[in-house]
Design a protein around this motif. Structure first.
Motif, PDB file in Angstrom:
ATOM      1  N   GLU A  48       0.827  -1.206   0.000  1.00  0.00           N
ATOM      2  CA  GLU A  48       0.000   0.000   0.000  1.00  0.00           C
ATOM      3  C   GLU A  48       0.860   1.254   0.000  1.00  0.00           C
ATOM      4  O   GLU A  48       0.611   2.190  -0.772  1.00  0.00           O
TER       5      GLU A  48
ATOM      6  N   LEU B 170       2.573   1.720  -3.506  1.00  0.00           N
ATOM      7  CA  LEU B 170       1.636   2.121  -4.557  1.00  0.00           C
ATOM      8  C   LEU B 170       1.165   3.560  -4.364  1.00  0.00           C
ATOM      9  O   LEU B 170       1.044   4.316  -5.340  1.00  0.00           O
ATOM     10  N   LYS B 171       0.931   3.958  -3.129  1.00  0.00           N
ATOM     11  CA  LYS B 171       0.529   5.346  -2.870  1.00  0.00           C
ATOM     12  C   LYS B 171       1.666   6.311  -3.182  1.00  0.00           C
ATOM     13  O   LYS B 171       1.431   7.421  -3.673  1.00  0.00           O
TER      14      LYS B 171
ATOM     15  N   ALA C 254      -0.010   3.209 -11.277  1.00  0.00           N
ATOM     16  CA  ALA C 254      -0.590   3.539  -9.969  1.00  0.00           C
ATOM     17  C   ALA C 254      -1.484   4.774 -10.008  1.00  0.00           C
ATOM     18  O   ALA C 254      -2.382   4.903  -9.170  1.00  0.00           O
TER      19      ALA C 254
ATOM     20  N   ILE D 236      -5.930   0.006  -4.175  1.00  0.00           N
ATOM     21  CA  ILE D 236      -4.615  -0.245  -3.570  1.00  0.00           C
ATOM     22  C   ILE D 236      -4.744  -1.216  -2.407  1.00  0.00           C
ATOM     23  O   ILE D 236      -3.960  -2.158  -2.286  1.00  0.00           O
TER      24      ILE D 236
END
Length: 105
Positions: A59, A62-63, A79, A87
């Motif tokens: 997470e 990806l953020k 992404a 996500i």
């Protein structure tokens, strides 16, 4: 004591609001399979394996790609359209894949 109970209850409700759905993550991960493999094990040596990684790590990364603080030509594009739920679901899927390792004898 009442204050602590309220805090615990509020945290539990907040956690439930972002429940992860590994099945939805598996469906969404079809777009990841080209590089990371259908089971999260990459064939290319410069592509990371995602299977078995902690959900919180996936997470976070990806953020970071989505927000631009981590940059990679392909991953930044992949992404960018992901929602927080996407996500969380991807992280649930990849972290649910069991990976076994055996030490050489």
């Amino acid at each position: 004591m009442k204050g602590r109970a309220a805090i615990v209850l509020a945290l539990a409700c907040a956690a439930g609001a972002h429940a992860q759905d590994a099945a939805a993550g598996k469906a969404r991960a079809a777009a990841c399979a080209m590089c990371h493999g259908p089971a999260g094990i990459a064939a290319a040596p410069d592509t990371p394996n995602l299977a078995g990684q902690p959900a919180s790590y996936i997470e976070e990364q990806l953020k970071a790609y989505r927000g631009g603080s981590r940059k990679h030509e392909v991953m930044s594009l992949m992404a960018r359209p992901l929602s927080d739920a996407d996500i969380a679901n991807l992280a649930a899927w990849f972290s649910s894949i069991k990976v076994e390792a055996t030490a050489p004898k």
